[in-house]
Design a protein around this motif. Structure first.
Motif, PDB file in Angstrom:
ATOM      1  N   GLY A 161      50.795  38.533  34.524  1.00 62.95           N
ATOM      2  CA  GLY A 161      50.498  38.794  36.563  1.00 62.95           C
ATOM      3  C   GLY A 161      49.817  37.573  37.678  1.00 62.95           C
ATOM      4  N   HIS A 162      50.679  36.575  37.262  1.00 64.08           N
ATOM      5  CA  HIS A 162      50.137  35.200  37.114  1.00 64.08           C
ATOM      6  C   HIS A 162      51.908  34.942  37.396  1.00 64.08           C
ATOM      7  CE1 HIS A 162      46.033  36.147  38.363  1.00 64.08           C
ATOM      8  NE2 HIS A 162      45.909  36.228  36.569  1.00 64.08           N
ATOM      9  N   CYS A 172      45.015  35.397  45.496  1.00 66.84           N
ATOM     10  CA  CYS A 172      45.188  35.989  43.921  1.00 66.84           C
ATOM     11  C   CYS A 172      43.803  35.595  43.679  1.00 66.84           C
ATOM     12  CB  CYS A 172      46.047  35.271  43.524  1.00 66.84           C
ATOM     13  SG  CYS A 172      46.251  36.390  40.871  1.00 66.84           S
ATOM     14  N   CYS A 174      42.958  34.508  40.801  1.00 64.65           N
ATOM     15  CA  CYS A 174      43.320  32.948  40.201  1.00 64.65           C
ATOM     16  C   CYS A 174      43.424  31.844  40.972  1.00 64.65           C
ATOM     17  CB  CYS A 174      44.431  32.779  39.409  1.00 64.65           C
ATOM     18  SG  CYS A 174      46.227  32.829  40.164  1.00 64.65           S
ATOM     19  N   CYS A 179      50.849  35.864  43.646  1.00 68.12           N
ATOM     20  CA  CYS A 179      51.144  36.296  42.024  1.00 68.12           C
ATOM     21  C   CYS A 179      51.182  37.752  41.874  1.00 68.12           C
ATOM     22  CB  CYS A 179      50.128  36.287  41.222  1.00 68.12           C
ATOM     23  SG  CYS A 179      49.615  34.526  41.007  1.00 68.12           S
TER      24      CYS A 179
END
Ligand SMILES: [Zn+2]
Length: 308
Positions: A161-162, A172, A174, A179
């Motif tokens: 996912g990243h 994102c 994160c 991402c």
């Protein structure tokens, strides 16, 4: 022989007892994750669920495995942190479970655990190299190489996912930009639908819903009914997932990619564009992308699978 599987997530805490000789989940139980009480309340709830299950079944408990919603150290024993509950920083969860339950314990983050579950018991059986992807509120995953969970040197492998697909893309969770999760998760699809409704004057079924309640499921349903705006938003997200999986396939050459999570409930509306997009990018002409099989039990079975 019995294996206890624990599934610690942001909304629910679940436990199940798996009989290895019969190959079945004998029983499962769950409770809402006690978000307010921190790690101490979470651990108490885990133990309560475990003891309830064990009290109701005869047989010897051989081991316990945990699917944990947050990063885990590569030794499979220490939690780095929880994404949802405070107080889990550097918690020696395996040591603690071993003391409380008097059996060996292993931990994996939820993406890794789900990859193990689908590889040992679900749609990933029979291949040596597997990429598992959860396409849901967020996007996660796990990698199996040579039939073994590949956690990576420091435990950060499988973070599909990243993978950054568009450095100028949306932010994102994160902290980075563009991402795959920021482009195509359930939350991202809902966000893009809201933006499209604001900027596009065309009629849309989605306009009948309160903006705040708009979810990826609504977008998928409207797209299936031929709604132009929903179709555009949905297809754009599916295209990004296809690009992501095709690129990941070029790195790993998995025997199969198994995809689970809420977005896959859209069925062909999910898998057709994702397969098309991935095969355009993948070097391997035989790339195979299939739906996960284990549904809501994937977390419990993920914990169990750390011992199979
Ligand atoms: Zn990210």
């Amino acid at each position: 022989m019995l294996i206890l599987g624990l599934d610690f997530g942001g909304t629910k805490l679940a436990a199940g007892l798996y009989d290895t000789s019969a190959g079945v989940l004998l029983a499962r139980t769950q409770c809402p994750t006690p978000l307010a009480g921190g790690a101490i309340a979470s651990r108490a709830a885990m133990l309560l669920l475990a003891r309830d299950l064990l009290a109701a079944h005869t047989g010897t408990l051989a081991a316990v495995g945990v699917s944990f919603g947050g990063p885990v150290a590569p030794d499979g024993r220490v939690v780095r942190l929880s994404m949802h509950v405070p107080g889990w920083e550097q918690a020696a969860l395996a040591d603690w479970l071993e003391q409380e339950l008097a059996v060996d314990a292993r931990i994996a983050n939820d993406g890794d655990a789900a990859a193990m579950a689908e590889h040992r018991l679900g749609a990933g059986q029979g291949v040596q190299t597997l990429l598992y992807v959860t396409a849901s509120t967020g996007i996660g995953g796990g990698v199996i190489i040579a039939n073994t969970l590949h956690r990576g040197q420091r435990g950060w492998a499988g973070e599909v996912g990243h993978m950054v697909l568009d450095p100028n893309g949306p932010p994102c969770p994160c902290g980075r930009n563009g991402c795959l999760e920021a482009l195509a998760s359930g939350l991202s699809i809902a966000r893009d639908a809201r933006i499209a409704l604001d900027s596009d004057a065309n009629a849309s079924i989605l306009r009948t819903l309160p903006r705040a309640e708009l979810s990826a499921r609504h977008v998928a349903e409207a797209a299936a009914q031929g709604d132009t705006i929903a179709h555009m938003v949905w297809q754009r997200a599916m295209a990004w997932i296809g690009i992501g999986l095709g690129s990941a396939a070029n790195l790993l050459n998995p025997g199969r990619i198994v995809v689970g999570g809420g977005l896959t409930r859209a069925g062909d509306l999910f898998f057709e564009p994702v397969r098309r997009g991935a095969s355009q990018r993948a070097m391997d002409p035989e790339l195979s992308i299939v739906p996960a099989q284990l549904g809501n039990d994937v977390g419990i079975l993920g914990g169990v699978s750390l011992w199979l």
